[in-house]
Motif scaffolding. Structure first.
Motif, mmCIF file in Angstrom:
data_model
loop_
_atom_site.group_PDB
_atom_site.id
_atom_site.type_symbol
_atom_site.label_atom_id
_atom_site.label_comp_id
_atom_site.label_asym_id
_atom_site.label_seq_id
_atom_site.Cartn_x
_atom_site.Cartn_y
_atom_site.Cartn_z
ATOM 1 N N ILE A 114 0.837 -1.195 0.000
ATOM 2 C CA ILE A 114 0.000 0.000 0.000
ATOM 3 C C ILE A 114 0.871 1.244 0.000
ATOM 4 C CG2 ILE A 114 -1.610 1.303 1.435
ATOM 5 C CD1 ILE A 114 -2.971 -1.275 2.094
ATOM 6 N N HIS A 117 2.477 2.057 -3.448
ATOM 7 C CA HIS A 117 1.611 2.122 -4.633
ATOM 8 C C HIS A 117 0.496 3.153 -4.549
ATOM 9 C CE1 HIS A 117 3.287 -2.064 -5.361
ATOM 10 N NE2 HIS A 117 3.579 -1.391 -6.449
ATOM 11 N N ILE A 118 0.167 3.565 -3.348
ATOM 12 C CA ILE A 118 -0.969 4.475 -3.196
ATOM 13 C C ILE A 118 -0.484 5.768 -2.550
ATOM 14 C CG2 ILE A 118 -3.261 4.787 -2.145
ATOM 15 C CD1 ILE A 118 -3.503 1.731 -2.092
ATOM 16 N N GLU A 119 -0.997 6.873 -3.024
ATOM 17 C CA GLU A 119 -0.685 8.151 -2.400
ATOM 18 C C GLU A 119 -1.915 8.671 -1.708
ATOM 19 O OE1 GLU A 119 1.371 11.311 -4.537
ATOM 20 O OE2 GLU A 119 2.254 9.739 -5.798
ATOM 21 N N GLY A 120 -1.709 9.316 -0.570
ATOM 22 C CA GLY A 120 -2.874 9.834 0.129
ATOM 23 C C GLY A 120 -2.446 10.601 1.361
ATOM 24 N N MET A 125 -3.587 6.940 5.331
ATOM 25 C CA MET A 125 -2.601 6.011 4.773
ATOM 26 C C MET A 125 -2.069 5.072 5.840
ATOM 27 S SD MET A 125 -2.248 5.948 1.618
ATOM 28 C CE MET A 125 -0.758 4.994 1.504
#
Lengths: 391, 314
Positions: A114, A117-120, A125
């Motif tokens: 996570i 691969h994911i921005e937030g 997060m």
């Protein structure tokens, strides 16, 4: 039956085995076990041509002598407390989770998946990473838990075998698809852009998470119906079944919870200290967790103390690796500690009793600990909860 | 094609030897009721002591084997002192022995990591049989330890356990120690003896790794094979012949993994390396899957397995 005055036995005292161990005797036995293991290791190190006392001094100085050393030990303790809790939760029910190492790696893998691969926004997060890690850890113990609960398959070996699988799995990703090709490292993934905030210096807030979970488990085990069920099933499974407690369901819940805690440890390591996933993020924390839990006698609060103790030892092994100690040496010493602790557990169950005419009043008191076989636990249910399991 | 088959078979037998030796040792201990979970550590110490004997003290390969067997016997005796004499928890002591052994082996072996073994077990082709196509190279062209593990040892263990009075005593101690005790069998003595002997065999499996199979030492060289051996004992229902067959099966899985890696079948190496562990896990579950309700399975665990024996007093 009746002791004759002319009985050949002149010494009126003898050793008698009791069912269960009083908290203080158990604590004393474990303290002696740790000391004995350290002394024997010292003698072996000295015989091996290394200055044992000098090494011990340096080990203490390097860890307890400076703020940095304390913080480093705190970081190691974070992982050891969490894996210790993971093992302890199962141990309460006389189940062995030897797979905390693998669950930790899978948790770290999920958090990394996570994280890279994911921005937030930071807080969601972190919640997502921790949740994913806990779920991955629980998933990793799911098969051993199911076959233990329904078929009674030995969980020691099933959980352990999956450790090797987990490390190979993580190595595949850290050296393959997720390898950082920008920096050109060979064995680690991209850097996770989210970092756990610092508490003091290099020590991050993971230690607070670990301690909070320990306190939470303490309350659950001592103040909830479920905690009571788990402790009771651990003491006497058959009696618990007779009173209608859902044994199978609780085996599942306890094992999944155990896996989730170990998985969380993995997430805290990759977001707090390692920052990149690799096959080297764990100093055998999962295995050392077994020793932490055993020294703590499966009590959540004592796990914090035992975790710190092993963290200081491990830190000495890391810091003094140039002087001849190593993580491996510490693992060997840990093995001795565990061996002596197991022997101490039995030794602590003996009492010096006076040989007088036997009466019913001499019957041993106290429930069994996790160290005694289940069969001897008959009749221990009514002793109530939290009575002799140390907290 | 013939070459590939012969190679697969030869590797299967060679890697099965490690498991067969350790598992046959473990079954001796478990038949007396002692669950020794320390195999991994004992095997690691056996592996490292063999390489040190051969490379530092320039012994022959046989000397290395004897050294590791003695180290294994001592570690087994250490375990037996804790679990049989002091009656400590067998699971904890077994794990302790694993940590102690792997840690100590890692520390002691660090200077010799990667060094090739100076003395090795040489192949001893069996006359005539080794000339057979495929089977000859696959089964009858190995070193003496392989023949020992697959032929001699299973026969000895089977004969001992099922055809002698002594073996009856051994099994009685594992099933019902208080009845055995009452009939005059020395429970502690038998448990001590076979725990030590079993540990010696596991250590020899380690020596086989470093003096024949690899042949060198590296940290983590045992790679969980001690645990696989323990799982195999469960799969085999605590019987020697199924243990040997299981070891061969395990060897075949490992061997197929090697072939897939060499021939590049497109499966990532890491996943191929998982196969031995995953298939062991699956094998372990088979006896439980096939168990029918209410039916007593052939080959169940000794009744007193893992339980310390206290003689009832007064």
């Amino acid at each position: 039956m009746k002791a004759e005055p002319s009985s050949p036995r002149t010494f009126p005292w003898r050793l008698q085995r009791q069912i269960g161990v009083t908290p203080w005797a158990g604590l004393l036995a474990r303290g002696v076990a740790v000391l004995l293991a350290l002394i024997i290791s010292g003698v072996v190190i000295e015989l091996g041509g290394l200055p044992a006392i000098d090494l011990a001094k340096r080990a203490i100085e390097s860890t307890l002598g400076s703020a940095y050393g304390l913080q480093q030990a705190g970081l190691l303790a974070t992982s050891l407390i969490l894996t210790g809790l993971s093992v302890a939760v199962c141990m309460r029910m006389r189940i062995w989770n030897i797979g905390a190492e693998g669950q930790l790696f899978m948790g770290a893998w999920a958090a990394t998946a996570i994280g890279i691969h994911i921005e937030g926004p930071v807080i969601p997060m972190f919640l997502a990473m921790f949740l994913a890690a806990a779920m991955a850890g629980a998933l990793w113990i799911l098969v051993p838990a199911l076959v233990r609960a329904y078929w009674n398959v030995n969980e020691i070996i099933t959980t352990l075998l999956l450790n090797f699988v987990a490390i190979l799995f993580v190595n595949h990703f850290s050296m393959g698809p997720w390898r950082d090709r920008v920096v050109g490292v060979l064995t680690a993934t991209y850097r996770i852009p989210y970092e756990l905030p610092s508490l003091v210096g290099t020590l991050h807030i993971g230690i607070l998470i670990a301690i909070l979970i320990a306190i939470g488990l303490y309350f659950v085990f001592n103040n909830t119906r479920w905690g009571y069920e788990v402790t009771t099933i651990g003491r006497n499974r058959r009696a618990a079944e007779f009173t209608g407690m859902p044994v199978t369901r609780n085996i599942l819940i306890v094992m999944l919870l155990s896996g989730a805690i170990a998985g969380l440890a993995g997430a805290i390591i990759v977001t707090g200290t390692a920052h990149r996933l690799s096959g080297f993020i764990s100093n055998e924390y999962g295995y050392s967790g077994i020793i932490v839990a055993a020294l703590a006698n499966a009590s959540p609060i004592a796990t914090i103390i035992a975790g710190f103790l092993l963290a200081v030892l491990l830190n000495a092994g890391i810091v003094l690796s140039t002087q001849g100690l190593s993580v491996n040496a510490v693992i060997a010493i840990n093995g001795l500690i565990l061996l002596f602790a197991a022997i101490g557990e039995v030794a602590a169950s003996y009492r010096l009793v006076r040989d007088v005419e036997e009466g019913p009043g001499e019957s041993p008191i106290g429930g069994p600990q996790w160290g005694t076989p289940v069969e001897s636990a008959a009749g221990a249910v009514d002793t109530g909860q939290g009575g002799e399991v140390e907290t | 094609m013939e070459d590939v088959l012969a190679g697969v078979l030869a590797t299967a037998v060679a890697s099965g030897t490690i498991i067969a030796l350790a598992a046959l040792g473990e079954v001796l201990a478990e038949r007396t009721g002692v669950l020794n979970l320390g195999l991994e550590g004992i095997m690691a110490m056996g592996a490292v002591s063999a390489i040190i004997a051969v490379n530092v003290f320039s012994t022959t390969a046989f000397g290395g084997l004897v050294t590791s067997a003695i180290v294994g016997l001592l570690m087994g005796a250490m375990f037996a002192v804790a679990t049989v004499i002091f009656k400590a928890n067998q699971v904890l002591c077994g794990l302790a022995l694993t940590f102690f052994g792997t840690g100590l082996a890692g520390r002691l072996g660090a200077p010799y990591a990667g060094q090739p073994a100076q003395a090795r077990f040489q192949r001893v082709p069996i006359p005539l049989l080794s000339d057979l196509p495929i089977l000859g190279r696959g089964l009858f062209n190995h070193n003496v330890l392989v023949y020992f593990a697959f032929l001699l040892l299973p026969i000895i263990v089977t004969f001992l356990l099922y055809r002698t009075r002594h073996g009856l005593s051994v099994r009685a101690v594992g099933e019902n120690p208080s009845a055995a005790d009452a009939s005059g069998i020395g429970v502690a003595g038998l448990r001590f003896l076979y725990t030590s002997v079993g540990a010696g065999l596991s250590a020899m499996a380690g020596a086989y790794l470093t003096l024949a199979f690899i042949p060198s030492w590296a940290e983590g060289v045992t790679g969980g094979r001690g645990w696989i051996a323990i799982a195999l004992v469960i799969f085999a229902g605590w019987r020697p012949i199924p243990i040997v067959l299981g070891a061969l099966l395990f060897g075949a899985v490992t061997s197929l993994g090697f072939v897939a890696q060499l021939r590049d079948w497109g499966i990532p190496a890491a996943f191929l390396s998982m196969m031995p562990y995953l298939s062991t896990l699956l094998l372990m579950l088979i006896p439980f899957m096939t168990k029918r309700r209410g039916e007593r399975r052939l080959g169940t665990a000794p009744d007193a397995l893992g339980l310390p024996y206290f003689r009832e007093e007064g």
